[in-house]
Structure formats: C-alpha cells, structure tokens
Design a protein around this motif. Structure first.
Motif, mmCIF file in Angstrom:
data_model
loop_
_atom_site.group_PDB
_atom_site.id
_atom_site.type_symbol
_atom_site.label_atom_id
_atom_site.label_comp_id
_atom_site.label_asym_id
_atom_site.label_seq_id
_atom_site.Cartn_x
_atom_site.Cartn_y
_atom_site.Cartn_z
ATOM 1 N N ASP A 1 11.562 -11.916 -34.614
ATOM 2 C CA ASP A 1 10.258 -12.335 -35.114
ATOM 3 C C ASP A 1 9.982 -11.762 -36.496
ATOM 4 O O ASP A 1 9.037 -12.180 -37.160
ATOM 5 N N ARG B 1 12.407 -19.056 -31.099
ATOM 6 C CA ARG B 1 12.939 -17.700 -31.283
ATOM 7 C C ARG B 1 13.900 -17.354 -30.149
ATOM 8 O O ARG B 1 15.001 -16.851 -30.385
ATOM 9 N N LYS C 1 14.595 -16.199 -39.475
ATOM 10 C CA LYS C 1 13.477 -16.053 -38.551
ATOM 11 C C LYS C 1 12.717 -17.367 -38.457
ATOM 12 O O LYS C 1 12.782 -18.206 -39.362
#
Length: 288
Positions: free
Chosen positions: A152, A145, A105
């Motif tokens: 996330d 992202r 992430k």
C-alpha cells in the motif's frame, strides 16, 4: 524576512513543481535553480485542516509531518486515506503507480486532482485503472493490492535509491502495461467502478531524472541555524536533488522544511544540517 514553507505542489498542467509558502507565494523549482536557506529557532507544529496549533507545540526535526500528536489526530480524522469521509460525493480514480523495477503500488485519488497525487508521490510512471464512487474505488484498491501482491506504500528511501538508474522508458511502460492487463482481467471489482484503458504516463522528464547522478547523501532534518544550499538537479515528489558547493548530490525531503522559520542563505554556502551519507564515509550528524 522569515518565510514559512507549505511544501511542494504540482499545479495542474504545469511541467515544473513549485515550492509553496504561507501567504500564497510560490517558487518555481526548475532544474538549475540556485537554492539557499537557513532555519531559525525551533520547529513548530503547523496545525491541522487550516487551523493553527493552539499551543504552537515544538515538534521533532526528523519527522516529515510537522504536527504535534493532537493536530495529527485531528488531521487523520478527516482523511480520505483513513476512510474518515466515507460519504464523499466526488468521483475517485484507482491508479497503478511505478517507482522502479518491481516497485509498484495501487492507490486512489479524487478525479478532480488529475495526476497531482502521482506527482506528489514521485511516481515515475502510472496509468489509471478505474473510476467511480469513493467506497467502490477503495474496495477495488484493496482487491487489486491483494491479487497483484503489491504494497500500500513504498518508502521514499527505496524510491530515491533507484532514480539515477532507471530502465529505459520502453521497459517502464511495458511493466506498467502488463500489470494493468492483469488488474483489469480480475473478477471481483466493485460493480459501480468503471474500468479504464491503459494509457501509461511517464514523469521522468517532468522530474528531471534523465542523466541524474546518484545521490551521495540525504538530509535527515533541519536544525536551528543550519543551512541547506545547492543547485537544483531534479524535483521528484517532495524530494529535491541538490548539487552542493562541495560537489555532493544531496536529497532534501521538503516536508522536513515545514514548521521552520526560514531565511535566505548563499546558495554556495554548502550544507550545515544533519546528513546521512550514502557514499563511503559513514554518517554526518549535527552541524559540521
């Protein structure tokens, strides 16, 4: 004497996590420590932003945040994660966190906190990507992202499932370095955000993951009169991996401890709280 848990913390520069208690006391969480406590009464809301809950509301035993709806709203309203303080003048860093093969992430944290946010999440390895003002860091986080195709957040259940079967350190570093190279090569970064060189930090030794046996159960929540007891094998993020008197390896998310009045118990007493077993045998729900 009853104690009230304030969660796990990773002091700056420390090689061992601590369990914080209301009033300022801490308990070091070194591997091999014997742990035993019993919950009493009902679980109560812990309030928000340093303020007690005005009604001391009862909250569910199975949620990780011991807050009633009103206090949760107040806490969220002033959260950086919810963009509740867009004018925060501090410098922020964008990071790339690795939890297991294919489990990565991108996130942000205040520079002054160092690696604490990564330790709190249980990131096995990480590297910094950039640094700058809050909103520039937030915009770049969202860009990366989308471009890298990473989520996330990663559920703790997935993180726990791979901790006992991680690839060698070299493979972890290589995967993080490859993603770092892709990230810094992208266009579209916020102009005020400074790119940072790849320096992968590995937390496996800090967490105690080397040689960690697979978990056979996960605590679902505490109960009034329920006991948690065992010998600490590892502490990763908010999770404690405990070997019980029955030779099970049970994971306790310490966020489930907040809001309870806790008293000491024999570390050899075993578990008498709801546990979901990951080995054959199904679930144990309620006291046993």
């Amino acid at each position: 004497m009853a104690w009230w848990c304030a969660g796990v913390a990773w002091p700056v520069g420390a090689r061992v996590a601590v369990l914080r208690w209301e009033g300022g006391r801490v308990s070091p969480l070194g591997a091999g420590r014997e742990i035993g406590f019993r919950a009493e009464g009902d679980r109560r809301c812990v309030g928000a932003r340093g303020n007690p809950c005005p009604v001391r509301a009862t909250v569910s035993a199975r949620v990780t945040q011991a807050r009633c709806d009103e206090c949760a709203r107040l806490d969220r309203a002033h959260s950086v994660a919810a963009d509740g303080v867009p004018d925060d003048p501090r410098t922020y860093r964008v990071y790339l966190a690795w939890f297991g093969p294919g489990m990565v992430k991108v996130g942000i944290t205040a520079e002054e906190r160092g690696a604490a946010r990564l330790l709190e999440q249980g990131a096995v390895a990480f590297t910094w990507l950039g640094r700058g003002p809050l909103m520039a860091a937030r915009r770049t986080e969202e860009l990366l992202r989308a471009a890298l195709g990473v989520p996330d957040r990663i559920p703790y259940g997935r993180k726990r499932a791979v901790r006992a079967a991680l690839p060698p350190a070299g493979e972890r570093v290589a995967e993080v370095a490859e993603l770092h190279a892709r990230a810094v090569a992208l266009g579209g970064w916020a102009g005020s955000l400074e790119r940072m060189a790849c320096e992968v930090v590995d937390h496996a030794a800090v967490f105690g993951l080397d040689g960690l046996p697979p978990a056979t159960g996960v605590v679902r929540g505490l109960t009034g009169g329920g006991v948690v007891a065992g010998r600490l094998l590892a502490a990763a993020g908010p999770d404690l991996h405990l070997r019980t008197a029955g030779d099970e390896v049970v994971v306790l998310d310490t966020r489930l401890m907040t809001g309870w009045s806790l008293v000491g118990a024999d570390p050899a007493a075993g578990m008498s709280v709801p546990v979901t077993w990951t080995r054959a045998g199904g679930e144990q729900d309620g006291l046993f």
